[in-house]
Design a protein around this motif. Structure first.
Motif, short mmCIF file in Angstrom:
data_model
loop_
_atom_site.label_atom_id
_atom_site.label_comp_id
_atom_site.label_asym_id
_atom_site.label_seq_id
_atom_site.Cartn_x
_atom_site.Cartn_y
_atom_site.Cartn_z
N HIS A 174 58.62 -42.24 -24.80
CA HIS A 174 57.92 -40.97 -24.63
C HIS A 174 58.55 -39.93 -25.55
O HIS A 174 59.74 -39.97 -25.86
CB HIS A 174 58.03 -40.50 -23.18
N THR A 175 57.72 -39.02 -26.01
CA THR A 175 58.17 -37.88 -26.79
C THR A 175 57.42 -36.66 -26.30
O THR A 175 56.26 -36.76 -25.85
CB THR A 175 57.93 -38.08 -28.30
N THR A 176 58.04 -35.50 -26.37
CA THR A 176 57.38 -34.28 -25.91
C THR A 176 56.15 -33.96 -26.75
O THR A 176 55.31 -33.17 -26.33
CB THR A 176 58.37 -33.10 -25.99
N LEU A 177 56.04 -34.56 -27.93
CA LEU A 177 54.86 -34.31 -28.77
C LEU A 177 53.57 -34.74 -28.08
O LEU A 177 52.51 -34.18 -28.32
CB LEU A 177 55.00 -35.07 -30.10
N LEU A 178 53.69 -35.74 -27.21
CA LEU A 178 52.50 -36.24 -26.52
C LEU A 178 51.92 -35.21 -25.56
O LEU A 178 50.76 -35.33 -25.14
CB LEU A 178 52.82 -37.52 -25.76
N ASP A 179 52.69 -34.20 -25.22
CA ASP A 179 52.21 -33.18 -24.29
C ASP A 179 51.61 -31.96 -25.00
O ASP A 179 51.12 -31.05 -24.35
CB ASP A 179 53.37 -32.70 -23.39
N LEU B 79 44.86 -25.83 -29.30
CA LEU B 79 44.10 -25.01 -28.34
C LEU B 79 44.08 -25.77 -27.02
O LEU B 79 45.12 -26.01 -26.43
CB LEU B 79 42.72 -24.67 -28.89
N SER B 80 42.91 -26.22 -26.57
CA SER B 80 42.88 -26.93 -25.28
C SER B 80 42.78 -28.44 -25.43
O SER B 80 42.76 -29.16 -24.43
CB SER B 80 41.68 -26.43 -24.46
N ALA B 81 42.73 -28.95 -26.66
CA ALA B 81 42.55 -30.39 -26.88
C ALA B 81 43.90 -31.08 -27.08
O ALA B 81 44.66 -30.71 -27.97
CB ALA B 81 41.67 -30.61 -28.11
N PRO B 82 44.22 -32.10 -26.25
CA PRO B 82 45.49 -32.82 -26.39
C PRO B 82 45.56 -33.55 -27.73
O PRO B 82 44.57 -34.15 -28.17
CB PRO B 82 45.46 -33.82 -25.22
N LEU B 83 46.73 -33.53 -28.34
CA LEU B 83 46.89 -34.20 -29.63
C LEU B 83 46.79 -35.72 -29.49
O LEU B 83 46.48 -36.41 -30.47
CB LEU B 83 48.24 -33.84 -30.25
N ARG B 84 47.02 -36.24 -28.31
CA ARG B 84 46.91 -37.69 -28.12
C ARG B 84 45.49 -38.10 -27.72
O ARG B 84 45.18 -39.29 -27.62
CB ARG B 84 47.89 -38.17 -27.06
N PRO C 177 51.72 -45.29 -44.68
CA PRO C 177 52.75 -45.32 -43.62
C PRO C 177 52.76 -44.06 -42.77
O PRO C 177 52.94 -44.14 -41.54
CB PRO C 177 54.05 -45.47 -44.42
N ALA C 178 52.58 -42.87 -43.40
CA ALA C 178 52.59 -41.62 -42.63
C ALA C 178 51.42 -41.59 -41.65
O ALA C 178 51.58 -41.21 -40.47
CB ALA C 178 52.52 -40.43 -43.57
N PHE C 179 50.24 -42.01 -42.09
CA PHE C 179 49.07 -42.04 -41.20
C PHE C 179 49.30 -43.04 -40.07
O PHE C 179 48.99 -42.76 -38.91
CB PHE C 179 47.83 -42.41 -42.01
N PHE C 180 49.85 -44.21 -40.41
CA PHE C 180 50.10 -45.23 -39.39
C PHE C 180 51.08 -44.72 -38.33
O PHE C 180 50.87 -44.94 -37.13
CB PHE C 180 50.65 -46.49 -40.06
N LEU C 181 52.14 -44.05 -38.77
CA LEU C 181 53.12 -43.53 -37.82
C LEU C 181 52.50 -42.50 -36.88
O LEU C 181 52.74 -42.51 -35.68
CB LEU C 181 54.29 -42.91 -38.58
N LEU C 182 51.68 -41.59 -37.44
CA LEU C 182 51.02 -40.60 -36.60
C LEU C 182 50.08 -41.27 -35.61
O LEU C 182 50.02 -40.90 -34.42
CB LEU C 182 50.24 -39.61 -37.47
N TYR C 183 49.33 -42.25 -36.09
CA TYR C 183 48.39 -42.93 -35.22
C TYR C 183 49.12 -43.62 -34.07
O TYR C 183 48.73 -43.50 -32.90
CB TYR C 183 47.58 -43.96 -36.02
N GLN C 184 50.20 -44.33 -34.40
CA GLN C 184 50.93 -45.05 -33.36
C GLN C 184 51.65 -44.10 -32.41
O GLN C 184 51.71 -44.32 -31.20
CB GLN C 184 51.94 -46.00 -34.01
N LEU C 185 52.20 -43.03 -32.96
CA LEU C 185 52.96 -42.09 -32.15
C LEU C 185 52.09 -41.44 -31.07
O LEU C 185 52.53 -41.20 -29.95
CB LEU C 185 53.57 -41.01 -33.04
N PHE C 186 50.82 -41.16 -31.42
CA PHE C 186 49.93 -40.46 -30.50
C PHE C 186 48.87 -41.37 -29.89
O PHE C 186 47.93 -40.90 -29.26
CB PHE C 186 49.24 -39.30 -31.21
N SER C 187 49.00 -42.68 -30.08
CA SER C 187 48.02 -43.60 -29.50
C SER C 187 48.34 -43.83 -28.03
O SER C 187 49.37 -43.41 -27.50
CB SER C 187 48.04 -44.93 -30.25
N ASP C 188 47.45 -44.54 -27.37
CA ASP C 188 47.61 -44.80 -25.94
C ASP C 188 48.86 -45.60 -25.63
O ASP C 188 49.40 -45.52 -24.52
CB ASP C 188 46.38 -45.55 -25.41
N SER C 189 49.33 -46.39 -26.62
CA SER C 189 50.54 -47.18 -26.38
C SER C 189 51.79 -46.31 -26.33
O SER C 189 52.85 -46.75 -25.92
CB SER C 189 50.70 -48.24 -27.48
#
Length: 256
Positions: free
Chosen positions: A122-127, A131-136, A104-116
């Motif tokens: 929206h969450t500020t985490l997507l920004d 370093l220079s690589a976006p988390l999404r 479940p934790a992996f699924f939540l992270l995947y969905q939270l930062f996926s293209d959907s």
């Protein structure tokens, strides 16, 4: 609040907590910290699974006798094995629980930062970035922004090198395990189709984590890298503490 909102709020709070140390990469550090907390929570189950593995190893002589005794009656053999496991309080599936509880934790992270995005929002985490690589972002996105040795590409290159090192460690451990604890008992190996190929393939599956890191969002990749590393260290510790033999092989898909 939805489960995504609760989860995002937790990661955001962890990011705020470590921001003075990690600055722009605070969210990435929060994901690593969150993963470690998840693994710490399921560690008692991992210890229990290690003890179960040891108990099952001690039952091998008795299981061999049962297979010999009931070799012409598969149903009676199945019942006898189940009765032996029940009498010794050994579950053949106990090793699966730690991995299942992490999904479940992996699924939540995947969905939270996926293209959907954040459950359609929206969450500020997507920004945030590592370093220079976006988390999404994904490795393919990094290659399109500077190539293999661009700023984003180097982040993934470092992850791949690290994961390859952990996979090599797991590869050697699994090879040793299969040498002492084959997939099929020696007295049952004759006539088992594909056994030799599976024995050769199984250690190589440790490197499957490299594929996962390449195709999932960077945030989920950080979870996989952290969890896989934790698994390798945890099994080495449990092997030293409880087994006196070869430790069990690591789960592959999520590093559990």
């Amino acid at each position: 609040m939805s489960v995504f909102e609760v989860f995002a709020s937790l990661v955001e709070r962890l990011a705020d907590l470590v921001q003075p140390l990690f600055h722009g990469s605070a969210a990435a550090a929060a994901i690593v910290l969150f993963t470690m907390l998840v693994r710490l929570a399921v560690h008692p189950l991992s210890r229990q699974a290690a003890r179960g593995q040891q108990a099952r190893a001690k039952l091998q002589p008795q299981l061999a006798e049962l297979r010999k005794k009931h070799r012409k009656d598969p149903e009676r053999l199945r019942k006898a094995v189940a009765e032996l496991h029940a009498a010794e309080k050994v579950s053949p599936f106990s090793g699966c629980l730690p991995s299942l509880l992490q999904l479940p934790a992996f699924f939540l992270l995947y969905q939270l930062f996926s293209d959907s995005g954040f459950g359609g929002g929206h969450t500020t985490l997507l920004d945030h970035t590592l370093l220079s690589a976006p988390l999404r972002g994904r490795w393919a996105d990094a290659l399109g922004h500077g190539g293999l040795i661009g700023g984003q590409g180097l982040v993934y290159l470092a992850l791949f090198v690290f994961v390859a090192g952990v996979a090599a460690f797991n590869y050697r451990r699994t090879k040793r395990q299969l040498a002492t604890q084959p997939l099929v008992p020696a007295d049952q190996q004759e006539g088992v189709p594909g056994l030799e190929a599976m024995t050769k393939l199984m250690p190589l599956m440790s490197f499957g984590t490299l594929i996962t890191v390449a195709v999932v969002p960077l945030a989920a990749a950080l979870y996989v890298v952290t969890s896989t590393t934790w698994s390798a260290l945890e099994r080495a510790y449990l092997y030293r503490e409880t087994h006196g033999g070869t430790p069990p092989a690591a789960p592959l898909a999520t590093g559990a």
